[in-house]
Write an enzyme that holds these catalytic residues in place. Structure first.
Site, mmCIF file in Angstrom:
data_model
loop_
_atom_site.group_PDB
_atom_site.id
_atom_site.type_symbol
_atom_site.label_atom_id
_atom_site.label_comp_id
_atom_site.label_asym_id
_atom_site.label_seq_id
_atom_site.Cartn_x
_atom_site.Cartn_y
_atom_site.Cartn_z
ATOM 1 N N GLU A 170 44.113 38.420 32.146
ATOM 2 C CA GLU A 170 45.053 37.007 30.680
ATOM 3 C C GLU A 170 45.982 36.754 30.852
ATOM 4 O O GLU A 170 46.374 36.107 30.209
ATOM 5 C CB GLU A 170 44.702 38.370 29.682
ATOM 6 C CG GLU A 170 45.887 39.009 29.734
ATOM 7 C CD GLU A 170 46.109 40.099 30.934
ATOM 8 O OE1 GLU A 170 44.935 40.542 31.764
ATOM 9 O OE2 GLU A 170 47.058 41.168 30.363
ATOM 10 N N HIS B 284 46.534 40.438 36.847
ATOM 11 C CA HIS B 284 46.304 40.183 35.206
ATOM 12 C C HIS B 284 45.269 39.201 34.863
ATOM 13 O O HIS B 284 46.137 37.961 34.732
ATOM 14 C CB HIS B 284 47.971 40.567 34.306
ATOM 15 C CG HIS B 284 47.808 41.337 34.049
ATOM 16 N ND1 HIS B 284 48.231 42.284 33.079
ATOM 17 C CD2 HIS B 284 49.233 42.353 35.023
ATOM 18 C CE1 HIS B 284 47.914 43.320 33.383
ATOM 19 N NE2 HIS B 284 48.913 43.714 34.157
ATOM 20 N N CYS C 272 44.603 46.311 34.729
ATOM 21 C CA CYS C 272 45.986 46.898 34.855
ATOM 22 C C CYS C 272 46.209 49.036 34.313
ATOM 23 O O CYS C 272 45.666 49.450 34.876
ATOM 24 C CB CYS C 272 47.412 46.482 34.401
ATOM 25 S SG CYS C 272 49.180 46.834 34.900
#
Lengths: 84, 228
Positions: free
Chosen positions: B198, B196, B85
């Site tokens: 994560e 994302h 990002c």
């Protein structure tokens, strides 16, 4: 050394989508400004440069604009000396 | 094997990235952006957020953070870097990845789940991803609209450097050219993507598909014994 002041006007290049300009334009009818079109939103940076000559100062601003203040892929810019 | 997660002022996904790297089996450490070295990290993650407030342009100022010199040296030694990002935006502004992330064509900050096809599984970031998988991950960005001139996009595609594309029923959330969600550099060691991984690290969060990327990264470090 003399202090020179410049403004750098940075605009999205022609043909590059400008969502901020579109959003502003979309609000215009509510101001009865239906005759206003082609809104583009950019930004203006003003800065003071210490240099021996106005040419030297402008060269510094040129380099900064191309490398940092604007992204040459999608933005164009113009540099103007302004009063301090 | 150690993953260093850079913390810029304004990063906000650093702890999530740390957690995901640890889940994938790595030692992981947060690295403040003024740290002059990577403290022995074998791979670096530039996490999401709003580094330096995203003033000027997203990622434009983070490029000058002191740690970025160490990141460049790490890349020169063949080290791995993943930009997520805002981290992807930083990598493009630092010219470590090609292209630019423009404002979303939708005029909105887009935060929702998307699906990704992995168009190059022969990278250290994707080699563990199952064939034909569509990975479900969240996005959260205002400037994710990837762009390059057409000729450069052709070259990027021909070189297999488009790694992730928006796919599936959710489609392209931000107007990105050719549905591009992530790319890799010419060395195949520096990768950036807008979604994302994560935040998709445990089923409890709605998906753990991001772990395919994290495991690829962590296990590639072990596989190639990346230079210190």
């Amino acid at each position: 050394m003399t202090a020179y002041r410049f403004s750098v006007s940075i605009m999205p290049r022609d043909g590059i989508l400008d969502p901020a300009g579109k959003a502003v334009e979309a609000a215009l009818p509510q101001l009865h400004a239906d005759n206003v079109h082609e809104v583009r939103v950019g930004r203006r940076v003003e800065l003071t440069v210490e240099a021996d000559s106005v040419e030297g100062a402008r060269a510094t601003v040129d380099a900064l604009a191309a490398d940092f203040l604007a992204n040459p892929l999608i933005e164009r810019w113009s540099i103007e000396e302004v009063a301090r | 094997m150690k993953v260093g997660v850079v913390v810029f002022p304004g990063s906000n996904c650093d702890r999530d990235a740390l957690h995901a790297a640890q889940l994938a089996g790595a030692d992981a450490e947060l690295l403040w952006h003024e740290t002059p070295d990577l403290r022995g990290s074998d791979a670096v993650i530039l996490p999401g957020g709003f580094a330096h407030g995203d003033y000027l342009r997203a990622g434009a100022i983070a490029r000058f953070s002191p740690i970025m010199a160490a990141v460049r040296e790490h890349i020169a030694r063949g080290g791995l870097v993943l930009g997520i990002c805002n981290g992807f935006q930083v990598l493009t502004e630092a010219k470590l990845l090609p292209g630019v992330l423009r404002r979303n064509a939708t005029l909105r900050f887009e935060h929702r789940w998307v699906r990704l096809s992995v168009t190059n599984r022969d990278t250290p970031f994707t080699w563990r991803v199952p064939e034909d998988a569509l990975l479900r991950m969240p996005i959260a960005h205002g400037e994710g609209n990837y762009w390059l001139p057409d000729a450069d996009l052709d070259a990027l595609e021909a070189a297999g450097r488009v790694v992730f594309r928006y796919a599936g029923p959710e489609g392209n959330p931000n107007g990105s050219a050719r549905d591009i969600a992530g790319v890799i550099d010419a060395t195949g060691r520096v990768c950036g993507l807008m979604p994302h991984p994560e935040r998709a690290s445990e089923a409890l969060l709605g998906s753990d598909d991001g772990m395919w990327l994290m495991r690829s990264l962590v296990e590639s470090m072990a596989r190639v014994g990346v230079a210190a």
